[in-house]
Scaffold this active site. Sequence first.
Site, PDB file in Angstrom:
ATOM      1  N   GLY A   1     -10.359  -7.845  -2.278  1.00 31.78           N
ATOM      2  CA  GLY A   1     -10.591  -8.920  -1.320  1.00 31.78           C
ATOM      3  C   GLY A   1     -10.158 -10.260  -1.861  1.00 31.78           C
TER       4      GLY A   1
ATOM      5  N   GLY B   1     -13.991  -3.595   0.577  1.00 31.82           N
ATOM      6  CA  GLY B   1     -15.316  -3.006   0.823  1.00 31.82           C
ATOM      7  C   GLY B   1     -15.663  -1.928  -0.194  1.00 31.82           C
TER       8      GLY B   1
ATOM      9  N   LYS C   1     -21.462 -15.778   1.103  1.00 32.96           N
ATOM     10  CA  LYS C   1     -22.842 -15.492   1.492  1.00 32.96           C
ATOM     11  C   LYS C   1     -23.612 -14.677   0.461  1.00 32.96           C
ATOM     12  CE  LYS C   1     -21.985 -15.219   6.442  1.00 32.96           C
ATOM     13  NZ  LYS C   1     -21.909 -14.241   7.537  1.00 32.96           N
TER      14      LYS C   1
ATOM     15  N   ARG D   1       0.835  -1.218   0.000  1.00 32.87           N
ATOM     16  CA  ARG D   1       0.000   0.000   0.000  1.00 32.87           C
ATOM     17  C   ARG D   1       0.859   1.252   0.000  1.00 32.87           C
ATOM     18  NH1 ARG D   1      -4.741  -2.267   3.907  1.00 32.87           N
ATOM     19  NH2 ARG D   1      -5.963  -3.144   2.206  1.00 32.87           N
TER      20      ARG D   1
HETATM   21  P1  AMP Z   1     -16.321 -13.838   0.423  1.00 35.36           P
HETATM   22  O1  AMP Z   1     -15.552 -13.262   1.580  1.00 35.36           O
HETATM   23  O2  AMP Z   1     -17.793 -13.823   0.620  1.00 35.36           O
HETATM   24  O3  AMP Z   1     -15.886 -13.318  -0.931  1.00 35.36           O
HETATM   25  O4  AMP Z   1     -15.966 -15.379   0.439  1.00 35.36           O
HETATM   26  C1  AMP Z   1     -14.675 -15.863   0.215  1.00 35.36           C
HETATM   27  C2  AMP Z   1     -14.532 -17.156   0.949  1.00 35.36           C
HETATM   28  O5  AMP Z   1     -15.577 -18.008   0.565  1.00 35.36           O
HETATM   29  C3  AMP Z   1     -13.238 -17.875   0.672  1.00 35.36           C
HETATM   30  O6  AMP Z   1     -12.489 -17.951   1.858  1.00 35.36           O
HETATM   31  C4  AMP Z   1     -13.694 -19.255   0.209  1.00 35.36           C
HETATM   32  O7  AMP Z   1     -12.935 -20.302   0.796  1.00 35.36           O
HETATM   33  C5  AMP Z   1     -15.106 -19.322   0.726  1.00 35.36           C
HETATM   34  N1  AMP Z   1     -15.929 -20.245  -0.044  1.00 35.36           N
HETATM   35  C6  AMP Z   1     -16.186 -20.200  -1.353  1.00 35.36           C
HETATM   36  N2  AMP Z   1     -16.933 -21.262  -1.715  1.00 35.36           N
HETATM   37  C7  AMP Z   1     -17.151 -21.993  -0.604  1.00 35.36           C
HETATM   38  C8  AMP Z   1     -17.834 -23.197  -0.336  1.00 35.36           C
HETATM   39  N3  AMP Z   1     -18.445 -23.863  -1.310  1.00 35.36           N
HETATM   40  N4  AMP Z   1     -17.872 -23.643   0.934  1.00 35.36           N
HETATM   41  C9  AMP Z   1     -17.238 -22.967   1.904  1.00 35.36           C
HETATM   42  N5  AMP Z   1     -16.560 -21.814   1.715  1.00 35.36           N
HETATM   43  C10 AMP Z   1     -16.512 -21.341   0.476  1.00 35.36           C
END
Ligand code: AMP
Length: 395
Positions: free
Chosen positions: A352, A375, A202, A37
């Site tokens: 991210g 974010g 999620k 950064r």
């Molecule tokens: P996010 O922070 O919502 O972008 O999610 C990223 C995280 O989602 C990563 O650490 C992935 O390991 C996790 N992830 C993606 N697909 C799956 C899955 N099918 N089951 C569990 N974790 C998952």
Amino acid sequence: MAKKSISDIEVAGQKVLMRVDFNVPLDSSGAITDDRRIRGAVPSIRSVIDRGGKLILCSHLGNPKGGDDHAACSLRPAAERLAELLEQPVAFAADTVGEDAVQKVSELADGGVVLLENLRFNPGEKAGDAEFSRKLAGFADIYCNDAFGTCHRKHASMVGVPAAMEGKPRVVGFLVQKEVQYLSDAIASPQRPFVAILGGKKVSDKIKVIENLLGICDKVLIGGAMAYTFALATDGKVGNSMVEPDRVELAKQLIAAGGDKLVLPLDTHCGDDFSGDCNKQVVPAGQIPDGYEGFDVGPETAKLYASMVADAGTVVWNGPMGVFEMSPFDEGTRAVAQAIADSSATSIIGGGDSAAAIQQLGFADQVTHVSTGGGASLAMLEGEVFAAVELLDEA
Ligand code: AMP
């Protein structure tokens, strides 16, 4: 709308207050473990000091609550690292708008740099306090925002300070300029077909992104654990997969609203334990057996998504297709990353985890833009308009 940048204005002999993102990770001894950064801000910094401007840098670091936190969140190591990178002294003010800052700013020579202590040591920063903003604004003739990671915040240094400097030049630095160019302008007038790939854990984190992109994209491809909540919405079986039962209704609404724009996985790579050497199966989407959970999209989905990326004019990607940190469940994410790297589309990778994945897989140099803001990049994809950017001068 394009914004005036730091290179568009005269800075010689002028005091420039530049909001940077020096929110770097520190180890327990206070040493910086990743200086990207700081290095990222050097082009904007150089643009000022090489043309004889007097540069006042300000940033936050961490989320200090008080007490011992203050020692652990000091920006002093960042000033030392910046001095090494610039090969010139960088003064450090032990406060933000107090006596030391006032003195160090008054001592600045043309081409000189001072870094103020962590903005968040002053509660006025996060509160967007007018008095704190006015004091910071009083230091300078010119305001520059080069802190993309904080652009979605309405903190004093992001919004209050440029508001208080109305009538003076207020510009973007090169980092923010590039982020706005890709995450806002390229998305507002995309080359079509415009394909978005959304993954991650999620649905609840991505609702607004899905809604916004369904309104402007030709296809929105869904992967990651959030696909299993969509599978529940179509009466699929998800075994032990990560799901959000309270979002099933919402997933149904998104499926109805999206029509054939919304593309769900065809198959799932699942396992019977959260480990790379568990028992594995590839099954059709919505047919995950009891005792198994989905960890990645399957090969048919990877092929379908790769072919849609190959035909795209613009691609936006946010969120991995599976547990990319754990082989072999990185395969879906790898296939999508490879397709993006191979395509001639304008390709924009959200910050991210997708940024981490594209770096980890070695494709970062083969895409158009990798966002530095987690974010902030998500908020831009949600269509949010940032006051911190809106306030700045038009090009
Ligand atoms: P996010 O922070 O919502 O972008 O999610 C990223 C995280 O989602 C990563 O650490 C992935 O390991 C996790 N992830 C993606 N697909 C799956 C899955 N099918 N089951 C569990 N974790 C998952």
